[in-house]
Design an enzyme around this catalytic site. Structure first.
Site, PDB file in Angstrom:
ATOM      1  N   ASP A  74     -65.853 -49.771 -51.575  1.00  8.29           N
ATOM      2  CA  ASP A  74     -65.351 -50.953 -52.277  1.00  8.29           C
ATOM      3  C   ASP A  74     -65.537 -52.117 -51.321  1.00  8.29           C
ATOM      4  O   ASP A  74     -64.892 -52.172 -50.273  1.00  8.29           O
ATOM      5  CB  ASP A  74     -63.874 -50.726 -52.623  1.00  8.29           C
ATOM      6  CG  ASP A  74     -63.248 -51.903 -53.353  1.00  8.29           C
ATOM      7  OD1 ASP A  74     -63.827 -53.011 -53.322  1.00  8.29           O
ATOM      8  OD2 ASP A  74     -62.167 -51.704 -53.936  1.00  8.29           O
ATOM      9  N   LYS A 117     -56.864 -46.526 -52.904  1.00  7.41           N
ATOM     10  CA  LYS A 117     -57.157 -45.103 -53.044  1.00  7.41           C
ATOM     11  C   LYS A 117     -58.588 -44.812 -52.606  1.00  7.41           C
ATOM     12  O   LYS A 117     -59.445 -45.675 -52.665  1.00  7.41           O
ATOM     13  CB  LYS A 117     -57.005 -44.690 -54.508  1.00  7.41           C
ATOM     14  CG  LYS A 117     -55.580 -44.345 -54.877  1.00  7.41           C
ATOM     15  CD  LYS A 117     -55.245 -42.927 -54.500  1.00  7.41           C
ATOM     16  CE  LYS A 117     -53.763 -42.679 -54.714  1.00  7.41           C
ATOM     17  NZ  LYS A 117     -53.219 -41.615 -53.914  1.00  7.41           N
ATOM     18  N   TYR A 154     -51.699 -47.933 -46.172  1.00  7.97           N
ATOM     19  CA  TYR A 154     -52.367 -47.944 -47.464  1.00  7.97           C
ATOM     20  C   TYR A 154     -53.360 -49.088 -47.599  1.00  7.97           C
ATOM     21  O   TYR A 154     -53.021 -50.236 -47.362  1.00  7.97           O
ATOM     22  CB  TYR A 154     -51.337 -48.046 -48.592  1.00  7.97           C
ATOM     23  CG  TYR A 154     -51.995 -48.027 -49.938  1.00  7.97           C
ATOM     24  CD1 TYR A 154     -52.480 -46.832 -50.461  1.00  7.97           C
ATOM     25  CD2 TYR A 154     -52.182 -49.192 -50.661  1.00  7.97           C
ATOM     26  CE1 TYR A 154     -53.126 -46.811 -51.678  1.00  7.97           C
ATOM     27  CE2 TYR A 154     -52.829 -49.176 -51.886  1.00  7.97           C
ATOM     28  CZ  TYR A 154     -53.293 -47.986 -52.385  1.00  7.97           C
ATOM     29  OH  TYR A 154     -53.944 -47.969 -53.582  1.00  7.97           O
TER      30      TYR A 154
HETATM   31  P1  13P Z   1     -59.028 -49.666 -55.555  1.00  8.67           P
HETATM   32  O1  13P Z   1     -58.632 -48.482 -54.695  1.00  8.67           O
HETATM   33  O2  13P Z   1     -59.984 -49.276 -56.627  1.00  8.67           O
HETATM   34  O3  13P Z   1     -59.504 -50.809 -54.709  1.00  8.67           O
HETATM   35  O4  13P Z   1     -57.720 -50.130 -56.335  1.00  8.67           O
HETATM   36  C1  13P Z   1     -56.603 -50.518 -55.609  1.00  8.67           C
HETATM   37  C2  13P Z   1     -55.437 -50.939 -56.427  1.00  8.67           C
HETATM   38  O5  13P Z   1     -54.399 -51.235 -55.842  1.00  8.67           O
HETATM   39  C3  13P Z   1     -55.500 -50.991 -57.883  1.00  8.67           C
HETATM   40  O6  13P Z   1     -54.285 -51.433 -58.461  1.00  8.67           O
HETATM   41 MG    MG Z   2     -60.556 -52.513 -54.794  1.00  9.50          MG
HETATM   42 MG    MG Z   3     -61.913 -48.538 -56.517  1.00  7.51          MG
END
Ligand code: 13P
Ligand code: MG
Ligand code: MG
Ligand code: 13P
EC number: 3.1.3.11
Length: 371
Positions: free
Chosen positions: A13, A238, A235
């Site tokens: 990302d 994800k 964090y």
């Molecule tokens: P991503 O892990 O896809 O960047 O999404 C993070 C998030 O906090 C979505 O609400």
């Molecule tokens: Mg993201």
């Molecule tokens: Mg993502």
């Protein structure tokens, strides 16, 4: 049997529009231009650039084997160039998954997710790439198990003698950093005892057994298992996973590989990486996460490999046969959302320790009295 080929699916990302919704075309073009250069000078044989939601996905074929410094370096440089453009455009989360400043020979542990495998290219080599957004590697446990071990999913396990012996599962404990190889169907219940705990035990690779049609030391499926929070220490989103699955001729047929995705099982991720929700199989044009930053999505890209060249992709979930699943996923999303901040929509407490929740609790710590 032909020469050995390596397929590397590496994702990160590097920024999206708006918030965590989608990688803009402009960023994909930056990646394509750079990989085209690398293809022209012979560093890679072929490539495709895709996205699922806010994750930029690089599919590369080459003859350098897995964990190649050269190939991982190309992926890293691609993500750096894309991040540079993302920063110029002030995209959201520009460079989000590039957790380390510099490349040090292998991209694992630096933030991006990696699924790669080296194998002998067959006379006809169908390859399926699956990419998920707003969830974690364990989200692949259920579909990969069903593809390679569940006779109610994969007819070939019952009616094709070349699949009858089953497969070997390589399972990783991503908390303790250990792995175990287990045989299916003999150890099926033990396999399930592990992989049902999908936040800790994840299927890493699948191998054919000794004496089957394909070499027992060449994987037939692989899943990315990077855990971002363990890398960054806090964090940062994800670790949206990817997987590669080979099909046909001694392996499950393409339709058997797709079949488990007709069930929108519950996965964790979604809003702020902190909620359980259904995974929705979508065509490429719906690979963007909107409602409550989701629900979590999976796309499937189908290829034939021809001397390392990629013929495809075919957009595998762009099919009304998956409309029912999407409708079901939308119903489950609605049902789960009604729980608001309550478990089991919100993840259990242990999983929230990797989010900003500890900061909320910290604020209250002096007000707690003994009872
Ligand atoms: P991503 O892990 O896809 O960047 O999404 C993070 C998030 O906090 C979505 O609400
Ligand atoms: Mg993201
Ligand atoms: Mg993502
Ligand atoms: P074909 O006869 O169309 O090649 O299909 C064989 C098969 O395995 C379908 O699942």
């Amino acid at each position: 049997m032909g020469e050995k080929i390596t397929v590397s699916l590496i994702k990160a990302d590097v920024g999206s529009v708006p918030g965590h919704v989608v990688v803009p075309d402009e960023i994909k073009k930056v990646a394509e231009a750079f990989l085209e250069e690398k293809k022209q000078n012979g560093d890679i044989i072929d490539y495709r650039v895709l996205n699922v939601g806010d994750d930029l996905e690089l599919i590369m074929t080459h003859r350098e084997g897995v964990d190649s410094e050269k190939i991982h370096g190309i992926a890293w440089e691609t993500f750096e160039l894309a991040t540079k453009r993302a920063k110029e455009l002030k995209l959201y989360g520009a460079g989000q998954d590039l957790l380390k400043e510099a490349f040090s020979g292998n991209i694992r542990g630096l933030g991006p997710g990696v699924a790669e495998m080296e194998f002998t290219e067959r006379g006809a080599e169908p390859l399926l790439a699956f990419m998920m957004d707003k969830t974690e590697p364990g989200a692949f446990n259920l579909p990969i198990f069903r593809i390679f071990a569940d006779p109610f999913n994969t007819a070939g396990l019952v009616i094709d003698p070349s699949l009858h012996n089953g497969f070997v599962f390589e399972i990783w404990d991503i908390v303790e950093h250990k792995r175990v190889f287990m045989n299916s169907p003999e150890e099926m219940y033990d396999i399930l005892a592990l992989i049902g705990g999908k936040s800790r035990f994840v299927i890493k690779r699948i191998f054919p057994k000794e004496g089957s049609k394909l070499p027992a030391d060449e994987p037939v499926a692989t899943v990315s298992t990077e855990k971002l929070f363990q890398i960054a220490g806090e964090y940062v989103g994800k670790d949206d996973p990817v997987a590669l699955v080979r099909a046909q001729s001694g392996l499950p047929a393409v339709g058997e590989v797709l079949e488990p995705f007709a069930f929108p099982h519950l996965v964790s991720g979604w809003m702020r990486g902190s909620h359980n929700g259904p995974i929705m199989p979508v065509p490429f044009h719906y690979a963007k996460c909107t409602r409550f930053d989701g629900p979590p999505r999976v796309i499937g890209a189908g290829f034939q490999i021809c001397n390392g060249k990629l013929v495809g992709p075919v957009d595998l979930f762009d099919d009304p046969a998956f409309d029912y699943t999407r409708q079901k996923a939308a119903e489950i999303a609605e049902y789960m959302r009604r729980h608001g901040p309550f478990e089991p929509h919100r993840l259990p407490h242990e999983d929230m320790e990797y989010t900003t929740l500890p900061k909320v609790l910290d604020k209250l710590k002096d007000r707690f009295e003994d009872v």
